[in-house]
Design a protein around this motif. Structure first.
Motif, PDB file in Angstrom:
ATOM      1  N   GLU A  60       0.836  -1.203   0.000  1.00  0.00           N
ATOM      2  CA  GLU A  60       0.000   0.000   0.000  1.00  0.00           C
ATOM      3  C   GLU A  60       0.872   1.254   0.000  1.00  0.00           C
ATOM      4  OE1 GLU A  60      -3.468   2.420   0.083  1.00  0.00           O
ATOM      5  OE2 GLU A  60      -2.979   0.441  -0.671  1.00  0.00           O
ATOM      6  N   ALA A  61       1.940   1.241   0.787  1.00  0.00           N
ATOM      7  CA  ALA A  61       2.858   2.383   0.815  1.00  0.00           C
ATOM      8  C   ALA A  61       3.516   2.573  -0.549  1.00  0.00           C
ATOM      9  CB  ALA A  61       3.920   2.179   1.889  1.00  0.00           C
ATOM     10  N   GLN A  62       3.890   1.482  -1.205  1.00  0.00           N
ATOM     11  CA  GLN A  62       4.484   1.558  -2.544  1.00  0.00           C
ATOM     12  C   GLN A  62       3.484   2.152  -3.540  1.00  0.00           C
ATOM     13  OE1 GLN A  62       7.672   1.373  -2.136  1.00  0.00           O
ATOM     14  NE2 GLN A  62       8.089  -0.252  -3.594  1.00  0.00           N
ATOM     15  N   ARG A  63       2.231   1.722  -3.449  1.00  0.00           N
ATOM     16  CA  ARG A  63       1.197   2.230  -4.350  1.00  0.00           C
ATOM     17  C   ARG A  63       1.011   3.735  -4.160  1.00  0.00           C
ATOM     18  NH1 ARG A  63      -3.845   3.794  -4.399  1.00  0.00           N
ATOM     19  NH2 ARG A  63      -4.157   3.425  -2.196  1.00  0.00           N
ATOM     20  N   LEU A  64       0.920   4.167  -2.911  1.00  0.00           N
ATOM     21  CA  LEU A  64       0.736   5.593  -2.630  1.00  0.00           C
ATOM     22  C   LEU A  64       1.932   6.408  -3.099  1.00  0.00           C
ATOM     23  CD1 LEU A  64      -0.874   5.380   0.912  1.00  0.00           C
ATOM     24  CD2 LEU A  64      -2.004   5.991  -1.236  1.00  0.00           C
ATOM     25  N   ARG A  65       3.131   5.867  -2.900  1.00  0.00           N
ATOM     26  CA  ARG A  65       4.345   6.558  -3.327  1.00  0.00           C
ATOM     27  C   ARG A  65       4.363   6.704  -4.847  1.00  0.00           C
ATOM     28  NH1 ARG A  65       7.926   3.297  -1.071  1.00  0.00           N
ATOM     29  NH2 ARG A  65       7.522   4.200   0.949  1.00  0.00           N
ATOM     30  N   SER A  66       4.007   5.657  -5.554  1.00  0.00           N
ATOM     31  CA  SER A  66       4.025   5.730  -7.016  1.00  0.00           C
ATOM     32  C   SER A  66       2.965   6.699  -7.518  1.00  0.00           C
ATOM     33  CB  SER A  66       3.833   4.351  -7.643  1.00  0.00           C
ATOM     34  OG  SER A  66       2.527   3.879  -7.443  1.00  0.00           O
ATOM     35  N   GLU A  67       1.817   6.747  -6.860  1.00  0.00           N
ATOM     36  CA  GLU A  67       0.789   7.716  -7.241  1.00  0.00           C
ATOM     37  C   GLU A  67       1.270   9.140  -7.012  1.00  0.00           C
ATOM     38  OE1 GLU A  67      -2.959   7.004  -5.401  1.00  0.00           O
ATOM     39  OE2 GLU A  67      -3.257   5.114  -6.457  1.00  0.00           O
ATOM     40  N   ALA A  68       1.974   9.365  -5.906  1.00  0.00           N
ATOM     41  CA  ALA A  68       2.464  10.710  -5.599  1.00  0.00           C
ATOM     42  C   ALA A  68       3.470  11.169  -6.653  1.00  0.00           C
ATOM     43  CB  ALA A  68       3.095  10.747  -4.212  1.00  0.00           C
TER      44      ALA A  68
ATOM     45  N   ASP B  17       3.536  10.278  -9.665  1.00  0.00           N
ATOM     46  CA  ASP B  17       2.877  10.340 -10.963  1.00  0.00           C
ATOM     47  C   ASP B  17       2.269  11.722 -11.219  1.00  0.00           C
ATOM     48  OD1 ASP B  17       1.935   9.184 -13.415  1.00  0.00           O
ATOM     49  OD2 ASP B  17      -0.050   8.997 -12.508  1.00  0.00           O
ATOM     50  N   LEU B  18       2.217  12.571 -10.206  1.00  0.00           N
ATOM     51  CA  LEU B  18       1.596  13.885 -10.362  1.00  0.00           C
ATOM     52  C   LEU B  18       2.562  14.889 -10.971  1.00  0.00           C
ATOM     53  CD1 LEU B  18      -0.349  14.164  -6.999  1.00  0.00           C
ATOM     54  CD2 LEU B  18      -1.205  13.433  -9.231  1.00  0.00           C
TER      55      LEU B  18
ATOM     56  N   TYR C  85      -1.827  17.164 -12.618  1.00  0.00           N
ATOM     57  CA  TYR C  85      -2.307  16.150 -13.553  1.00  0.00           C
ATOM     58  C   TYR C  85      -1.450  14.910 -13.348  1.00  0.00           C
ATOM     59  CZ  TYR C  85      -4.717  19.955 -15.897  1.00  0.00           C
ATOM     60  OH  TYR C  85      -5.541  21.005 -16.171  1.00  0.00           O
ATOM     61  N   ARG C  86      -1.937  13.784 -13.815  1.00  0.00           N
ATOM     62  CA  ARG C  86      -1.144  12.554 -13.746  1.00  0.00           C
ATOM     63  C   ARG C  86      -0.259  12.460 -14.988  1.00  0.00           C
ATOM     64  NH1 ARG C  86      -2.590   9.755  -9.523  1.00  0.00           N
ATOM     65  NH2 ARG C  86      -4.727   9.750  -8.798  1.00  0.00           N
ATOM     66  N   LYS C  87       1.042  12.225 -14.759  1.00  0.00           N
ATOM     67  CA  LYS C  87       1.958  12.043 -15.884  1.00  0.00           C
ATOM     68  C   LYS C  87       1.471  10.914 -16.782  1.00  0.00           C
ATOM     69  CE  LYS C  87       6.049  13.012 -13.240  1.00  0.00           C
ATOM     70  NZ  LYS C  87       7.339  12.469 -12.819  1.00  0.00           N
TER      71      LYS C  87
END
Length: 79
Positions: A14-22, A24-25, A63-65
């Motif tokens: 979950e931490a990895q997912r949140l980090r990758s989303e962050a 991606d902005l 925006y998301r890259k």
């Protein structure tokens, strides 16, 4: 041994997912630079429904890259 992930593994994922989303902005200013247009043009495209969804991160419009390819060709400068 179970095939299911334990709580620590789930927390890590979950931490990895949140980090990758962050990461991606991308800011509206950076999008404008990449597309070689003004921030005002990006805002106009957003109002006209030509831009991908935006997000507010603090006071910054983002925006998301990963969605930059969704900008219409007309919005990318080839009218």
């Amino acid at each position: 041994m179970s095939d299911l992930l334990d709580k620590d593994e789930l927390d890590f994922l979950e931490a990895q997912r949140l980090r990758s989303e962050a990461f991606d902005l991308i800011s509206i200013r950076r999008v404008a630079e990449l597309l070689d247009v003004s921030v005002r043009t990006i805002r106009r495209w957003q109002a006209d429904g030509k831009a991908p969804p935006r997000f507010k991160h603090g006071r910054e419009l983002m925006y998301r890259k990963s969605e930059l390819h969704l900008w219409p060709k007309s919005a990318q400068g080839s009218s």
